[in-house]
Design a protein around this motif. Structure first.
Motif, PDB file in Angstrom:
ATOM      1  N   ASP A  35      42.849 -19.634 -52.267  1.00 26.04           N
ATOM      2  CA  ASP A  35      41.722 -19.218 -53.091  1.00 26.04           C
ATOM      3  C   ASP A  35      40.485 -20.067 -52.839  1.00 26.04           C
ATOM      4  O   ASP A  35      39.361 -19.565 -52.871  1.00 26.04           O
ATOM      5  CB  ASP A  35      42.090 -19.293 -54.574  1.00 26.04           C
ATOM      6  CG  ASP A  35      43.121 -18.247 -54.975  1.00 26.04           C
ATOM      7  OD1 ASP A  35      43.168 -17.182 -54.318  1.00 26.04           O
ATOM      8  OD2 ASP A  35      43.871 -18.498 -55.940  1.00 26.04           O
ATOM      9  N   LYS A  36      40.722 -21.386 -52.622  1.00 25.86           N
ATOM     10  CA  LYS A  36      39.604 -22.309 -52.453  1.00 25.86           C
ATOM     11  C   LYS A  36      39.888 -23.275 -51.306  1.00 25.86           C
ATOM     12  O   LYS A  36      41.038 -23.569 -50.993  1.00 25.86           O
ATOM     13  CB  LYS A  36      39.364 -23.114 -53.742  1.00 25.86           C
ATOM     14  CG  LYS A  36      38.975 -22.270 -54.949  1.00 25.86           C
ATOM     15  CD  LYS A  36      38.717 -23.152 -56.167  1.00 25.86           C
ATOM     16  CE  LYS A  36      38.311 -22.308 -57.375  1.00 25.86           C
ATOM     17  NZ  LYS A  36      37.981 -23.153 -58.547  1.00 25.86           N
ATOM     18  N   VAL A  37      38.809 -23.769 -50.699  1.00 24.77           N
ATOM     19  CA  VAL A  37      38.928 -24.807 -49.684  1.00 24.77           C
ATOM     20  C   VAL A  37      38.171 -26.041 -50.158  1.00 24.77           C
ATOM     21  O   VAL A  37      37.277 -25.958 -51.006  1.00 24.77           O
ATOM     22  CB  VAL A  37      38.393 -24.333 -48.313  1.00 24.77           C
ATOM     23  CG1 VAL A  37      39.202 -23.157 -47.801  1.00 24.77           C
ATOM     24  CG2 VAL A  37      36.913 -23.988 -48.376  1.00 24.77           C
ATOM     25  N   LEU A  38      38.548 -27.178 -49.622  1.00 27.83           N
ATOM     26  CA  LEU A  38      37.909 -28.446 -49.948  1.00 27.83           C
ATOM     27  C   LEU A  38      36.714 -28.629 -49.011  1.00 27.83           C
ATOM     28  O   LEU A  38      36.862 -28.643 -47.792  1.00 27.83           O
ATOM     29  CB  LEU A  38      38.917 -29.590 -49.781  1.00 27.83           C
ATOM     30  CG  LEU A  38      38.415 -31.026 -49.852  1.00 27.83           C
ATOM     31  CD1 LEU A  38      37.679 -31.290 -51.155  1.00 27.83           C
ATOM     32  CD2 LEU A  38      39.578 -31.993 -49.682  1.00 27.83           C
ATOM     33  N   LEU A  39      35.534 -28.762 -49.571  1.00 31.16           N
ATOM     34  CA  LEU A  39      34.302 -28.843 -48.803  1.00 31.16           C
ATOM     35  C   LEU A  39      33.977 -30.302 -48.503  1.00 31.16           C
ATOM     36  O   LEU A  39      33.778 -31.102 -49.422  1.00 31.16           O
ATOM     37  CB  LEU A  39      33.170 -28.197 -49.602  1.00 31.16           C
ATOM     38  CG  LEU A  39      31.812 -28.005 -48.940  1.00 31.16           C
ATOM     39  CD1 LEU A  39      31.925 -27.100 -47.719  1.00 31.16           C
ATOM     40  CD2 LEU A  39      30.829 -27.422 -49.953  1.00 31.16           C
ATOM     41  N   VAL A  40      33.925 -30.650 -47.212  1.00 34.04           N
ATOM     42  CA  VAL A  40      33.596 -32.012 -46.791  1.00 34.04           C
ATOM     43  C   VAL A  40      32.396 -31.929 -45.850  1.00 34.04           C
ATOM     44  O   VAL A  40      32.492 -31.337 -44.766  1.00 34.04           O
ATOM     45  CB  VAL A  40      34.784 -32.691 -46.083  1.00 34.04           C
ATOM     46  CG1 VAL A  40      34.376 -34.088 -45.598  1.00 34.04           C
ATOM     47  CG2 VAL A  40      35.974 -32.792 -47.029  1.00 34.04           C
ATOM     48  N   ALA A  41      31.278 -32.510 -46.260  1.00 34.54           N
ATOM     49  CA  ALA A  41      30.047 -32.439 -45.480  1.00 34.54           C
ATOM     50  C   ALA A  41      29.600 -33.840 -45.091  1.00 34.54           C
ATOM     51  O   ALA A  41      29.770 -34.790 -45.856  1.00 34.54           O
ATOM     52  CB  ALA A  41      28.950 -31.736 -46.281  1.00 34.54           C
ATOM     53  N   ASN A  42      29.037 -33.948 -43.888  1.00 33.40           N
ATOM     54  CA  ASN A  42      28.524 -35.246 -43.459  1.00 33.40           C
ATOM     55  C   ASN A  42      27.110 -35.113 -42.904  1.00 33.40           C
ATOM     56  O   ASN A  42      26.759 -34.109 -42.294  1.00 33.40           O
ATOM     57  CB  ASN A  42      29.447 -35.910 -42.429  1.00 33.40           C
ATOM     58  CG  ASN A  42      29.461 -35.224 -41.087  1.00 33.40           C
ATOM     59  OD1 ASN A  42      30.149 -34.219 -40.919  1.00 33.40           O
ATOM     60  ND2 ASN A  42      28.729 -35.741 -40.113  1.00 33.40           N
TER      61      ASN A  42
ATOM     62  N   TYR B 162      35.279 -23.281 -53.662  1.00 26.30           N
ATOM     63  CA  TYR B 162      35.574 -24.648 -53.227  1.00 26.30           C
ATOM     64  C   TYR B 162      36.314 -25.423 -54.316  1.00 26.30           C
ATOM     65  O   TYR B 162      35.924 -25.390 -55.487  1.00 26.30           O
ATOM     66  CB  TYR B 162      34.279 -25.371 -52.836  1.00 26.30           C
ATOM     67  CG  TYR B 162      33.502 -24.613 -51.784  1.00 26.30           C
ATOM     68  CD1 TYR B 162      33.971 -24.525 -50.479  1.00 26.30           C
ATOM     69  CD2 TYR B 162      32.323 -23.950 -52.103  1.00 26.30           C
ATOM     70  CE1 TYR B 162      33.283 -23.811 -49.514  1.00 26.30           C
ATOM     71  CE2 TYR B 162      31.617 -23.228 -51.152  1.00 26.30           C
ATOM     72  CZ  TYR B 162      32.103 -23.158 -49.857  1.00 26.30           C
ATOM     73  OH  TYR B 162      31.424 -22.435 -48.905  1.00 26.30           O
ATOM     74  N   SER B 163      37.349 -26.138 -53.915  1.00 29.10           N
ATOM     75  CA  SER B 163      38.137 -26.922 -54.864  1.00 29.10           C
ATOM     76  C   SER B 163      37.451 -28.227 -55.244  1.00 29.10           C
ATOM     77  O   SER B 163      37.691 -28.772 -56.324  1.00 29.10           O
ATOM     78  CB  SER B 163      39.519 -27.220 -54.280  1.00 29.10           C
ATOM     79  OG  SER B 163      39.404 -27.935 -53.059  1.00 29.10           O
ATOM     80  N   ALA B 164      36.597 -28.754 -54.349  1.00 26.93           N
ATOM     81  CA  ALA B 164      35.852 -29.985 -54.616  1.00 26.93           C
ATOM     82  C   ALA B 164      34.803 -30.138 -53.528  1.00 26.93           C
ATOM     83  O   ALA B 164      34.872 -29.488 -52.474  1.00 26.93           O
ATOM     84  CB  ALA B 164      36.774 -31.206 -54.647  1.00 26.93           C
ATOM     85  N   TYR B 165      33.856 -31.025 -53.792  1.00 29.60           N
ATOM     86  CA  TYR B 165      32.845 -31.379 -52.796  1.00 29.60           C
ATOM     87  C   TYR B 165      32.969 -32.860 -52.471  1.00 29.60           C
ATOM     88  O   TYR B 165      33.032 -33.703 -53.375  1.00 29.60           O
ATOM     89  CB  TYR B 165      31.431 -31.102 -53.311  1.00 29.60           C
ATOM     90  CG  TYR B 165      30.361 -31.622 -52.371  1.00 29.60           C
ATOM     91  CD1 TYR B 165      30.065 -30.950 -51.192  1.00 29.60           C
ATOM     92  CD2 TYR B 165      29.668 -32.809 -52.645  1.00 29.60           C
ATOM     93  CE1 TYR B 165      29.107 -31.436 -50.308  1.00 29.60           C
ATOM     94  CE2 TYR B 165      28.708 -33.301 -51.769  1.00 29.60           C
ATOM     95  CZ  TYR B 165      28.424 -32.607 -50.609  1.00 29.60           C
ATOM     96  OH  TYR B 165      27.493 -33.092 -49.729  1.00 29.60           O
ATOM     97  N   VAL B 166      32.992 -33.173 -51.170  1.00 30.95           N
ATOM     98  CA  VAL B 166      32.968 -34.559 -50.706  1.00 30.95           C
ATOM     99  C   VAL B 166      31.799 -34.701 -49.744  1.00 30.95           C
ATOM    100  O   VAL B 166      31.753 -34.033 -48.699  1.00 30.95           O
ATOM    101  CB  VAL B 166      34.272 -34.959 -49.991  1.00 30.95           C
ATOM    102  CG1 VAL B 166      34.186 -36.416 -49.519  1.00 30.95           C
ATOM    103  CG2 VAL B 166      35.474 -34.763 -50.905  1.00 30.95           C
ATOM    104  N   GLY B 167      30.853 -35.561 -50.092  1.00 30.12           N
ATOM    105  CA  GLY B 167      29.727 -35.842 -49.209  1.00 30.12           C
ATOM    106  C   GLY B 167      29.825 -37.246 -48.654  1.00 30.12           C
ATOM    107  O   GLY B 167      30.138 -38.196 -49.386  1.00 30.12           O
TER     108      GLY B 167
END
Length: 369
Positions: free
Chosen positions: A144-151, A169-174
């Motif tokens: 249903d959701k993916v974990l968003l990791v952006a750099n 998205y299940s969470a955001y990681v920057g």
């Protein structure tokens, strides 16, 4: 954000490599290719072109267990594919299924179509592409959701996605988190002037003063020149460029010498979208996020300093949020210290998206090239 310095450094290697250097490169590439093989019975290892936004774009999906949380990476640059870092981040794939996507203007997507086949290159189009990629991965992996990791530059799009689409998205990681403030924040520019004055670099100082502190007034060429000056004026950032980024390029098992040239041409092509980003005001766009929100920043980052990222984090409202500094790291913190970044992902992020306590024993030592 480092097109000019990456291109200059890697071009020196490509232009006239000695026979011995080429031989060593091949040995390293062979070892990396072996390291990247996924043999776990529940693993996944696939890569290819997917029709996104009207053009074929390159997407890879890798992990040792399909049941693990799925990460979608949004890479930086602009135009700097994260596929060069695969050997450094192999350990991540033991705990997450990692999806890496070469945006239009980057990596194999750029190489496949050339500069005339990239279509519209704007932040809005990259955002729309990212939504298509997200939905493709959700369908492909049955989640249903993916974990968003952006750099780095990718965090500009990452914040848009996280703010607007918590249902995906299940969470955001920057990490290397950009916090644009419509050109109002001059802290990084002032710090650059101080470093140049202390080092007696009068020519660079004069050029920086002539450009002025407002990035919204810079041309793409000035933007690239500023990033290069920031990078070379800070020893830790410059060392990271040489030992992490350029070495990852040179020893990438996925890139021939021709592929490296294309990689750098993509970065040069994509820098045209950079000035658009600095006109954004993240504060005006909003600090309310309806999903877990994390920032893991290099403690000594001079390109995207931790102070603005920390200030924005403090203003964020989210169901769960956390902030951490990665020591002995400037920009590219997650790739300089992939083991520390993984530990943060396992102990802080994974519990928030799975609802289960962290198992510190899950973490693995760094996977160094």
């Amino acid at each position: 954000m480092l097109t000019a310095i990456v291109t200059a450094s890697a071009a020196t290697l490509i232009a006239g490599p000695a026979a011995g250097m080429l031989g060593y490169r091949q040995l390293k590439r062979t070892a990396h290719a072996k390291k990247l093989r996924i043999t776990a019975p529940r693993g996944i290892e696939e890569a290819g072109f997917v029709r996104i936004g009207g053009i074929d774009q390159w997407i890879s999906v890798r992990g040792d267990d399909r049941a693990n949380p799925v990460i979608l990476e949004i890479h930086g640059g602009p135009g700097a594919s994260n596929h060069i870092f695969l050997p450094r981040t192999r350990g991540w794939e033991k705990h997450f299924t990692v999806v890496r996507w070469d945006m239009r203007g980057a990596g194999r997507t750029f190489a496949a179509h050339g500069p005339d086949g990239q279509g519209e290159l704007t932040l809005h189009q990259l955002y729309e592409d990212a939504l298509e990629v997200t939905d493709h991965i959700r369908s492909r992996m049955g989640v249903d959701k993916v974990l968003l990791v952006a750099n780095s530059f990718g965090t500009v799009t990452g914040l848009r996605l996280a703010r607007n689409h918590p249902e995906r998205y299940s969470a955001y990681v920057g990490t290397d988190q950009n916090i644009n403030a419509g050109g109002r924040d001059h802290g990084a520019f002032d710090a650059l002037l101080a470093r140049l004055r202390a080092a007696g670099k009068r020519k660079d100082l004069a050029a920086a003063l002539a450009m002025g502190p407002d990035p919204t007034a810079w041309t793409p060429a000035q933007w690239a020149a500023h990033a290069k000056t920031v990078t070379t004026s800070d020893p830790l950032t410059y060392d990271t460029m040489k030992t992490v980024v350029v070495r990852s390029l040179w020893f990438s098992p996925l890139h021939t010498l021709r592929g490296l040239r294309s990689y750098m041409h993509g970065m040069t092509f994509s820098k045209r979208v950079a000035p658009e980003a600095v006109t954004i005001d993240e504060w005006a766009d909003g600090t309310d996020f309806a999903l877990p929100f994390f920032i893991f920043q290099g403690a000594h980052d001079v390109l995207t300093p931790p102070a603005p990222a920390r200030a924005f984090y403090e203003a964020v409202t989210a169901p769960v949020k956390d902030f951490a500094l990665i020591e002995d790291a400037s920009h590219f913190a997650s790739f300089r210290h992939p083991d520390r970044f993984l530990q943060l992902m396992l102990t802080r992020v994974r519990p928030a998206i799975t609802g289960r306590p962290a198992d510190a024993a899950q973490s693995s030592p760094a996977d160094r090239p």
